[in-house]
Motif scaffolding. Sequence first.
Motif, short mmCIF file in Angstrom:
data_model
loop_
_atom_site.label_atom_id
_atom_site.label_comp_id
_atom_site.label_asym_id
_atom_site.label_seq_id
_atom_site.Cartn_x
_atom_site.Cartn_y
_atom_site.Cartn_z
N SER A 129 38.38 2.49 -17.23
CA SER A 129 38.99 1.63 -18.31
C SER A 129 38.85 1.95 -19.65
CB SER A 129 38.27 0.07 -17.96
OG SER A 129 36.97 0.21 -18.87
N ALA A 130 39.90 1.41 -20.45
CA ALA A 130 39.93 1.42 -21.77
C ALA A 130 39.79 0.53 -22.81
CB ALA A 130 41.50 2.01 -22.07
N HIS A 131 39.56 0.54 -24.11
CA HIS A 131 39.42 -0.80 -24.84
C HIS A 131 40.00 -2.05 -24.59
CE1 HIS A 131 37.48 2.88 -27.25
NE2 HIS A 131 36.64 1.95 -27.25
N LEU A 139 32.76 1.03 -20.69
CA LEU A 139 33.12 1.44 -22.31
C LEU A 139 32.38 0.81 -23.06
CD1 LEU A 139 34.67 3.21 -24.03
CD2 LEU A 139 36.54 1.83 -23.83
N THR A 143 33.81 -0.87 -27.84
CA THR A 143 34.80 -1.80 -28.55
C THR A 143 34.25 -2.45 -29.62
OG1 THR A 143 35.55 -1.76 -26.08
CG2 THR A 143 36.37 -3.48 -27.79
N ASP A 169 32.65 6.38 -27.02
CA ASP A 169 34.16 7.09 -27.65
C ASP A 169 34.45 7.32 -29.08
OD1 ASP A 169 36.87 8.21 -26.84
OD2 ASP A 169 37.83 6.39 -27.43
#
Length: 448
Positions: free
Chosen positions: A207-209, A236, A239, A263
């Motif tokens: 997954s991404a932000h 992640l 965030t 990240d």
Amino acid sequence: MNTADLGLPVDVPSTALFTDQYELTMLRAALASGTAERRSVFEVFTRRLPDGRRYGVVGGTGRVLDAVENFRFDTAVLDFLREREIVGEETLEWLDGYRFSGDIWGYPEGEVYFPGSPIMRVEGTFAECVLLETVILSILNHDSAIAAAASRMSAAAGDRPLIEMGARRTHELAAVAASRAAYVGGFATTSDLAAGFRYGIPTVGTSAHAFTLLHDSERDAFQAQVNTLGRGTTLLVDTYDVAEAVRTAVEVAGTELGAVRIDSGDLLLVAHRVRQQLDELGARDTKIVVTSDLDEYAIASLAAAPVDAYGVGTQLVTGSGHPTSSMVYKLVARAESADPDAPLVPVAKKSSGGKTSVGGRKWAARRLDSHGVAEAEVIGTGPVPAGLADRQLPVELVKGGEVVAREPLDAARERHTRARAGLPMSATQLSRGEPVLPTEYLHEASGS
């Protein structure tokens, strides 16, 4: 072979237009002068490595073989050339029946190379060989640059796996080729599904932000991901607040949480803090993955950090500052006439300006020292010395127009690991320096 295997759109009928116009105009003039059928030898080499690099890595050989096999002038291509009046009807008629029928030798994919190494040798008539210049250079220059960057990064990473994730930072077709080259250079997985589909490279991704921001809370996002992908997923955690996110991640997934990804921020400092926090929460087996514009230098700086894997994007797919390998495709020998039995004579550009080349069909071998470590790249145009006969580097790739050296991508990846291990230890130093092996030339006057 479907053109999709080359990383091409399925509606592209051939690779024949992956060429420069001057190759066709040279063909046209050679047909008119009667020299087109002279037996010729072209070689791919580089005069120098990118500034500061210690070795190069051959990447893209398998794609070159596919491209040569698909180099066909079909009706649509011939109509295009006719409409643009690029060549005349005599040349179009010749192109209509084009099939490469010559031989190709080259360093096998994954092998290392040095200035002057005859990375690929293409033999046949002038007409059939000259047409392949651009497509061969396009593939080798790009893929070798990516493979070299990947090799430096994998050397810096040691036993920690690398994830290729640069598809959003380059052309969509280049991204697939870059994933393939990165795998040859030592990367373990890719985020690019097209690369996984076409080349069998293991794929990863979670997954991404945006997924976290979609939900009303970070906890809701983590819970949704764990419910769907299981406790072994990677969450992640940067965030919002990293410490709070790590705490929430373990509360949601438990101590069986697979990994957390960082990240942004000071990765060295944050990784240490996250490792300590995970251990205190009982998630001692939860791994830490770091991303965020990494290159080989950043990876090396994290060697002492509690990091388990690296994700690399932009710097990888741009060759970590060197997006091309500066390879050239030069005529080094040609027959005295169109007679198939006419002897070859060496030819070479001799003008000033640093772009000279060495004439004659070449062999190449790597000499080892008494400890079995490579000490020189030896290149010659005459008989191969007895002591080097079993150390020759080029292998037969195409014979009489037929591909004879296809291999699984894993074979090229394993070859690179062996080749790099056979170099002096200084090869993997990231400090700027000269090529780790000197190039030595042995010449005979005939060169044929």
